[in-house]
Design a protein around this motif. Structure first.
Motif, mmCIF file in Angstrom:
data_model
loop_
_atom_site.group_PDB
_atom_site.id
_atom_site.type_symbol
_atom_site.label_atom_id
_atom_site.label_comp_id
_atom_site.label_asym_id
_atom_site.label_seq_id
_atom_site.Cartn_x
_atom_site.Cartn_y
_atom_site.Cartn_z
ATOM 1 N N SER A 1 0.850 -1.186 0.000
ATOM 2 C CA SER A 1 0.000 0.000 0.000
ATOM 3 C C SER A 1 0.892 1.244 0.000
ATOM 4 N N THR A 2 0.279 2.410 0.091
ATOM 5 C CA THR A 2 1.027 3.668 0.161
ATOM 6 C C THR A 2 1.211 4.134 1.598
ATOM 7 N N HIS A 3 1.000 3.237 2.555
ATOM 8 C CA HIS A 3 1.121 3.600 3.972
ATOM 9 C C HIS A 3 2.569 3.937 4.314
ATOM 10 N N PRO A 4 2.802 4.890 5.231
ATOM 11 C CA PRO A 4 4.181 5.269 5.592
ATOM 12 C C PRO A 4 5.026 4.121 6.135
ATOM 13 N N SER A 5 4.404 3.087 6.690
ATOM 14 C CA SER A 5 5.176 1.977 7.244
ATOM 15 C C SER A 5 5.797 1.093 6.171
ATOM 16 N N VAL A 6 5.430 1.299 4.909
ATOM 17 C CA VAL A 6 6.027 0.541 3.798
ATOM 18 C C VAL A 6 6.500 1.495 2.703
ATOM 19 N N THR A 7 6.995 2.655 3.106
ATOM 20 C CA THR A 7 7.390 3.682 2.141
ATOM 21 C C THR A 7 8.416 3.165 1.144
ATOM 22 N N THR A 8 9.529 2.629 1.649
ATOM 23 C CA THR A 8 10.602 2.188 0.756
ATOM 24 C C THR A 8 10.166 1.003 -0.092
ATOM 25 N N ALA A 9 9.458 0.060 0.520
ATOM 26 C CA ALA A 9 9.017 -1.127 -0.213
ATOM 27 C C ALA A 9 8.072 -0.755 -1.342
ATOM 28 N N SER A 10 7.167 0.197 -1.110
ATOM 29 C CA SER A 10 6.214 0.581 -2.157
ATOM 30 C C SER A 10 6.903 1.302 -3.313
ATOM 31 N N ASN B 1 9.576 -4.138 -8.634
ATOM 32 C CA ASN B 1 10.237 -5.141 -9.473
ATOM 33 C C ASN B 1 10.889 -6.248 -8.657
ATOM 34 N N GLN B 2 11.284 -5.938 -7.438
ATOM 35 C CA GLN B 2 12.036 -6.899 -6.640
ATOM 36 C C GLN B 2 11.139 -7.743 -5.741
ATOM 37 N N GLY B 3 10.290 -7.094 -4.968
ATOM 38 C CA GLY B 3 9.413 -7.814 -4.046
ATOM 39 C C GLY B 3 10.155 -8.276 -2.798
ATOM 40 N N ILE B 4 9.387 -8.749 -1.830
ATOM 41 C CA ILE B 4 9.956 -9.275 -0.597
ATOM 42 C C ILE B 4 9.532 -10.730 -0.436
ATOM 43 N N VAL B 5 10.197 -11.417 0.466
ATOM 44 C CA VAL B 5 9.908 -12.820 0.734
ATOM 45 C C VAL B 5 9.274 -12.946 2.112
ATOM 46 N N LEU C 1 16.007 -4.637 0.964
ATOM 47 C CA LEU C 1 14.613 -4.224 0.893
ATOM 48 C C LEU C 1 13.839 -4.731 2.108
ATOM 49 N N GLN C 2 14.112 -5.970 2.534
ATOM 50 C CA GLN C 2 13.434 -6.499 3.722
ATOM 51 C C GLN C 2 13.816 -5.676 4.952
ATOM 52 N N ALA C 3 15.093 -5.303 5.052
ATOM 53 C CA ALA C 3 15.525 -4.481 6.179
ATOM 54 C C ALA C 3 14.855 -3.112 6.143
ATOM 55 N N SER C 4 14.711 -2.540 4.945
ATOM 56 C CA SER C 4 14.036 -1.244 4.820
ATOM 57 C C SER C 4 12.572 -1.346 5.221
ATOM 58 N N LEU C 5 11.941 -2.475 4.899
ATOM 59 C CA LEU C 5 10.549 -2.689 5.277
ATOM 60 C C LEU C 5 10.391 -2.647 6.794
ATOM 61 N N VAL C 6 11.262 -3.363 7.500
ATOM 62 C CA VAL C 6 11.204 -3.377 8.962
ATOM 63 C C VAL C 6 11.560 -2.004 9.512
ATOM 64 N N GLY C 7 12.589 -1.359 8.928
ATOM 65 C CA GLY C 7 12.994 -0.043 9.406
ATOM 66 C C GLY C 7 11.901 0.999 9.263
ATOM 67 N N ASP D 1 27.075 -4.975 -2.504
ATOM 68 C CA ASP D 1 26.576 -6.043 -3.359
ATOM 69 C C ASP D 1 25.538 -6.841 -2.594
ATOM 70 N N VAL D 2 24.422 -7.166 -3.243
ATOM 71 C CA VAL D 2 23.363 -7.956 -2.612
ATOM 72 C C VAL D 2 23.120 -9.202 -3.440
ATOM 73 N N PRO D 3 22.712 -10.302 -2.803
ATOM 74 C CA PRO D 3 22.466 -11.526 -3.565
ATOM 75 C C PRO D 3 21.266 -11.381 -4.488
ATOM 76 N N ILE D 4 21.338 -12.013 -5.651
ATOM 77 C CA ILE D 4 20.233 -12.013 -6.605
ATOM 78 C C ILE D 4 19.378 -13.249 -6.357
ATOM 79 N N VAL D 5 18.104 -13.038 -6.113
ATOM 80 C CA VAL D 5 17.196 -14.144 -5.841
ATOM 81 C C VAL D 5 16.268 -14.330 -7.029
ATOM 82 N N HIS D 6 16.159 -15.548 -7.517
ATOM 83 C CA HIS D 6 15.288 -15.858 -8.646
ATOM 84 C C HIS D 6 14.125 -16.713 -8.169
ATOM 85 N N THR D 7 13.005 -16.582 -8.834
ATOM 86 C CA THR D 7 11.895 -17.484 -8.577
ATOM 87 C C THR D 7 12.209 -18.833 -9.198
ATOM 88 N N ARG D 8 11.365 -19.810 -8.913
ATOM 89 C CA ARG D 8 11.625 -21.149 -9.424
ATOM 90 C C ARG D 8 11.645 -21.177 -10.941
#
Length: 639
Positions: free
Chosen positions: A467-476, A481-485, A569-575, A596-603
């Motif tokens: 959503s556009t809520h302030p608690s997920v500012t960076t994630a939104s 394109n990246q998404g979280i797990v 991105l996950q850390a930014s979500l929590v932050g 450098d961050v690891p690249i995660v691919h879907t199946r």
């Protein structure tokens, strides 16, 4: 008319196709239909039989042939034999092969080393055997004219030798990569860039009552100094509220004494009379790791300058992530800080979850654990900026529930992270939080992360629906394109019958997800429905001077060390969630990092990359070889 030479071989195309079909059948049985008992073994047996038949036919033709024709048949015969040996070599490399051979090893490492030898050498032998056979068959098809046996034999041998050279070169690259990995030797050709001022730092500087003074103590000629000044000048440009002072510690002793600068490579940030220091090494190669995350160091210093340190409490005594040692029998469990010893945590720097504690410290919070013995059964202290309940396994005592309800009533901030399959029930706080929680796992058989290559990977769902809520500012902003797990989260729904609350579902799953009601990780059409589910909610009391805030997450594992340290991105979500709870959402935003961050691919992406590497790279090499051969033939014919 009787045809001689290669023409006779042209009538024996079928052994090559039989060989190829047999290898495909073995691959399909061993890999594609590995879990299908009806197809697995029959395909392997039929494939092996086909390869043996093809090799037998080639050896029979080789024994009957003579002269140049015998040299042609030798390429087919010994190439087919190599394919047979390669198939045999695969067997000891499998767990079933080890069991059938009755082999016993002292440890798992010895077994893996034994298996790895066969799993590496067998594909190399297969490539060096099969590719020359296919190339020779292609060369035979190009000939077949009467009286040209010597020329045809030369063409076949040369073509097979060229392809064998390419196969050996590719095998050498594989072995070089393996040896380099085993020796742990790397060459660093990585891209380097100092981080730039992020949104959070810019907002903090803009919101300051006074001007931020940045005093830089470096030698006059220094590459690290140049990188630091580039960051500070950009911050000065975008905020208009920064004054940069450049000093040489020896040439400006008065300034050095004023800032208490004892070493070169120090930055001092000052607002009014408060000062914070950031240090760097003078060698660029040694300092670039810190320069990559300079923005985070600046933000930490600014938060310490602009407000007093506050307290965040983590509940204990119910098997939370920060108190995994709590047992069912202990009504007053010991403090996890007292039980923790170095070496027990993956990060080995403190009690779990260490990454979350570091993040809270970074945001200028003092972290304290609170249980029955420390006030949770009576009254939550007035200095609590927020209370966190992370993955509780057991229900709270009635006195603890009352303390939390009373804390929310006086405008407290609460974070609850839930896990399925526990005795804790969110409904105990339903009248204060206004949300319902379904503990069944949300899984997705279409969009998920491949971790174990088993069906249970479907619980590692990916989502970019914020959503556009302030608690997920960076994630939104960055997560489109990246998404979280999230790992097997439950479902959160808004309780419409609870009034006086403003509730926002901040994270939702894809519409391909479903609640796995029976825990089999499969979609059952009769009982399960594919739809989007709420995975996190932000709650705020409206129309009241006591501005209670709460965040509820359907997955507690996003707060674990392994998750927070593996994804920015996950850390930014929590932050961002912590900032909103602390009513500092104005400081939410991206903390810029060039790490450098690891690249995660879907199946599905992993499958594409796997086959592109396994088949695409050899096909490219083969194509270059064929193009080179055609080029050479063209030059000969032109001559």
């Amino acid at each position: 008319m009787h045809r001689t030479g290669a023409g006779a071989a042209m009538n024996r195309f079928w052994p090559t196709w039989l060989l190829l079909a047999g290898l495909v059948a073995v691959f399909a049985g061993a890999r594609v239909f590995d879990g299908v008992a009806v197809l697995n073994l029959p395909l392997i047996v039929a494939g092996v039989a086909a390869v043996l038949a093809a090799a037998g036919a080639r050896f029979a033709a080789w024994r009957k042939a003579d002269g140049d024709r015998r040299s042609i048949e030798a390429v087919f015969a010994f190439g087919s034999a190599g394919c047979v040996i390669a198939l045999i070599g695969f067997f000891p490399g499998t767990d079933g092969g080890i069991e059938a051979l009755g082999m016993d090893f002292e440890g798992i490492r010895e077994q893996l080393r034994f298996q790895r030898f066969f799993l590496v050498s067998s594909p190399i032998l297969l490539a060096c055997s099969l590719l020359p056979v296919l190339a020779a068959q292609w060369a035979v098809a190009r000939g077949g004219s009467a009286g040209a046996l010597k020329v045809d034999a030369l063409r076949v041998r040369e073509t097979a030798a060229n392809i064998l050279s390419l196969a050996l070169a590719g095998s050498a690259l594989v072995l070089i990569g393996y040896v380099a990995s085993a020796l742990n030797r790397t060459a660093d050709f990585s891209y380097f860039k100092t981080s730039r001022p992020g949104e959070a730092v810019q907002e903090i500087v803009r919101g300051m009552d006074g001007t931020l003074t940045a005093a830089v103590f470096f030698p006059e000629v220094n590459s690290v100094r140049d990188e630091v000044l580039n960051y500070l000048r950009e911050l000065e440009r975008v905020t208009g509220n920064v004054v940069i002072e450049e000093y040489d510690r020896y040439a400006d002793p008065v300034a050095a004494a004023d800032y208490n600068a004892r070493n070169d490579g120090e930055i001092f940030l000052r607002v009014d009379s408060r000062t914070e220091q950031i240090g760097f090494l003078l060698n660029l190669n040694e300092a670039r790791g810190r320069l990559r995350i300079m923005d985070s160091h600046v933000q930490r210093a600014l938060l310490q300058l602009t407000r007093q340190r506050r307290v965040a409490y983590l509940t204990t005594g119910h098997g939370e992530l920060n108190d995994p040692l709590a047992s069912d029998e202990e009504e007053q469990p010991p403090d996890p800080r007292e039980l923790w010893r170095p070496g027990q945590s993956e990060l080995d720097d403190g009690p779990p979850p260490r990454a979350l504690r570091d993040m809270l410290s970074f945001l200028n919070y003092e972290v304290r654990d609170i249980g029955v013995r420390r006030g949770l059964g009576d009254r939550i202290p007035d200095d609590a900026a927020m209370v966190m309940i992370l993955g509780p396994q057991r229900s709270f005592l009635e006195a603890e529930k009352n303390a939390i309800r009373e804390y929310l009533d006086r405008g407290g901030s609460l974070l609850v992270a839930l896990e399925p399959g526990t005795d804790f029930r969110l409904e105990e706080f339903r009248d204060r939080l206004g949300v319902d929680h379904d503990p069944s796992m949300t899984v997705d058989d279409e969009v998920h992360v491949t971790v174990t290559n088993t069906i249970s990977d479907r619980q590692w769902i990916i989502t970019n629906r914020f959503s556009t809520h302030p608690s997920v500012t960076t994630a939104s902003r960055r997560g489109v394109n990246q998404g979280i797990v999230m790992i097997g989260p439950g479902r959160i729904r808004v309780a419409e019958d609870v009034e006086g609350l403003r509730t926002t579902l901040t994270i939702n799953s894809y519409r391909s997800s479903y609640l796995d009601l029976n825990g089999n990780f499969r979609f059952d059409e009769d009982t399960e429905v594919r739809e989007s589910h709420g995975l996190a909610a932000a709650i705020e009391r409206v129309g009241d001077t006591a501005s209670m805030r709460a965040l509820v997450y359907a997955d507690a594992q996003i707060f674990e060390d392994a998750i927070l340290t593996s994804s920015q991105l996950q850390a930014s979500l929590v932050g961002d969630g912590i900032r909103w709870l602390g009513q500092e959402e104005a400081f939410s935003g991206e903390v810029v990092s060039e790490e450098d961050v690891p690249i995660v691919h879907t199946r599905s992406e992993n499958v594409v990359w796997f086959y592109a590497i396994i088949f695409g790279a050899p096909a490219l090499v083969l194509g270059l070889g064929v193009a080179n051969l055609y080029g050479r033939r063209g030059k000969v014919e032109a001559a």
